[in-house]
Design a protein around this motif. Structure first.
Motif, PDB file in Angstrom:
ATOM      1  N   GLU A 194      26.297  13.361  21.043  1.00  0.00           N
ATOM      2  CA  GLU A 194      25.295  12.083  20.303  1.00  0.00           C
ATOM      3  C   GLU A 194      25.608  11.067  20.970  1.00  0.00           C
ATOM      4  N   LEU A 195      26.718  10.866  21.701  1.00  0.00           N
ATOM      5  CA  LEU A 195      26.851   9.493  22.539  1.00  0.00           C
ATOM      6  C   LEU A 195      25.721   9.582  23.904  1.00  0.00           C
ATOM      7  N   PHE A 196      25.903  10.753  24.321  1.00  0.00           N
ATOM      8  CA  PHE A 196      25.182  10.843  25.566  1.00  0.00           C
ATOM      9  C   PHE A 196      23.601  10.728  25.259  1.00  0.00           C
ATOM     10  N   GLU A 197      23.260  11.468  24.232  1.00  0.00           N
ATOM     11  CA  GLU A 197      21.946  11.126  23.868  1.00  0.00           C
ATOM     12  C   GLU A 197      21.454   9.656  23.505  1.00  0.00           C
ATOM     13  N   LEU A 198      22.450   9.088  22.814  1.00  0.00           N
ATOM     14  CA  LEU A 198      22.051   7.567  22.922  1.00  0.00           C
ATOM     15  C   LEU A 198      21.922   6.731  24.034  1.00  0.00           C
ATOM     16  N   ILE A 199      22.804   7.097  25.155  1.00  0.00           N
ATOM     17  CA  ILE A 199      22.993   6.480  26.364  1.00  0.00           C
ATOM     18  C   ILE A 199      21.450   6.754  27.045  1.00  0.00           C
ATOM     19  N   GLN A 200      21.262   8.151  26.944  1.00  0.00           N
ATOM     20  CA  GLN A 200      20.054   8.544  27.579  1.00  0.00           C
ATOM     21  C   GLN A 200      18.764   7.906  27.417  1.00  0.00           C
ATOM     22  N   ASN A 201      18.764   7.416  25.871  1.00  0.00           N
ATOM     23  CA  ASN A 201      17.508   6.911  25.433  1.00  0.00           C
ATOM     24  C   ASN A 201      17.692   5.276  25.449  1.00  0.00           C
ATOM     25  N   SER A 202      18.536   4.887  26.354  1.00  0.00           N
ATOM     26  CA  SER A 202      18.682   3.481  26.827  1.00  0.00           C
ATOM     27  C   SER A 202      19.060   2.485  25.503  1.00  0.00           C
ATOM     28  N   PHE A 203      19.678   2.913  24.406  1.00  0.00           N
ATOM     29  CA  PHE A 203      19.995   2.366  23.297  1.00  0.00           C
ATOM     30  C   PHE A 203      21.186   1.288  23.824  1.00  0.00           C
ATOM     31  N   ASN A 204      21.192   0.168  23.386  1.00  0.00           N
ATOM     32  CA  ASN A 204      22.003  -1.016  23.677  1.00  0.00           C
ATOM     33  C   ASN A 204      23.227  -0.872  22.804  1.00  0.00           C
ATOM     34  N   LEU A 205      24.101   0.052  23.563  1.00  0.00           N
ATOM     35  CA  LEU A 205      25.548   0.188  22.881  1.00  0.00           C
ATOM     36  C   LEU A 205      26.428  -0.920  23.243  1.00  0.00           C
ATOM     37  N   GLU A 206      27.114  -0.995  22.064  1.00  0.00           N
ATOM     38  CA  GLU A 206      28.268  -2.164  22.199  1.00  0.00           C
ATOM     39  C   GLU A 206      29.370  -1.618  21.784  1.00  0.00           C
TER      40      GLU A 206
END
Length: 256
Positions: free
Chosen positions: A193-205
């Motif tokens: 799930e985290l890699f999907e978020l990173i690949q979609n360029s969501f601004n993770l903090e």
């Protein structure tokens, strides 16, 4: 504290050490319901997973007014003298007794089996998602990294980094500080799930939520909080691995 309504169950193959999401637990305020997810088929095909003794049939929906033992056994008894200290480690008020909330924060992992519990991502009124997790792998870090963790202040920012050179797990996500200390790893059952978020360029903090110093067990030393703002069409854990194995909940099985 807001009570999570959905928890996922992950299973780790003891040989490959790979994690698979295999089940979903929900609670509607009256009934608990467990169903296997599509991820269990991959666990079967790749690692010969066999159904849990508590839930022997893959194509059944299990319901109960009480929390199923496989989950209840992962909760610390409130009668234990160290219960209050355990709730402090989790950063949960001592008067919070909801088992779904406690399992969501603790992960429910035990040394005697290969199961873990994690919550579905929650979203607030502003459309911001958040997830709490404990940094893993601290026992393998040098003493300098543990000293750095002990110096953390609440809300200190952490960075996510893809550890390509990890020979044991090429998709590992490490947690690092601004001054380049590695302070642990993201839980492996969250990586997809985290890699999907990173690949979609969501601004993770990611930030420090709480530090529990020795003699707290390493698995509860560093509590982190991840937040991000997603697009309106984002649906957490929407890949097929997290979807029910049976298309419709037309057949139920009362737990006895």
């Amino acid at each position: 504290m807001k009570t999570p309504k959905t928890l996922f169950l992950a299973w780790q193959d003891p040989i490959s050490r790979y994690w698979f999401p295999i089940g979903r637990l929900t609670f509607d305020g009256r009934l608990y319901q467990f169903v296997y997810t599509q991820g269990v088929k991959e666990a079967e095909d790749k690692c010969a997973f066999q159904s849990l003794s508590s839930f022997p049939c893959l194509d059944k929906v299990y319901t109960s007014t009480e929390l199923f033992p496989v989950f209840a056994n992962r909760l610390m008894s409130r009668s234990r003298p160290d219960y209050s200290r355990f709730m402090e480690w989790l950063n949960i008020p001592n008067d919070e007794h909801d088992p779904m909330a406690i399992l969501a924060r603790s992960g429910g992992e035990r040394e005697t089996d290969t199961l873990a519990v994690f919550p579905c991502l929650e979203v607030n009124a502003q459309g911001q998602y958040h997830l709490y997790f404990f940094s893993q792998g601290l026992r393998h870090l040098p003493s300098s990294a543990i000293e750095r963790i002990n110096q953390f202040e609440a809300t200190e920012k952490l960075k996510l980094a893809h550890q390509w050179q990890n020979n044991h797990e090429s998709d590992a996500l490490i947690l690092t500080t601004e001054d380049h200390y590695i302070v642990g790893y993201c839980p492996r059952y969250l990586l997809a799930e985290l890699f999907e978020l990173i690949q979609n360029s969501f601004n993770l903090e990611v930030q420090v939520e709480r530090v529990n110093k020795a003699p707290t067990p390493f698995q509860f030393r560093l509590l982190c909080k991840m937040t991000f703002q997603a697009n309106p069409d984002y649906h957490p854990f929407s890949s097929r691995h997290y979807q029910p194995l049976i298309a419709e909940f037309t057949r139920s099985h009362s737990y006895s």
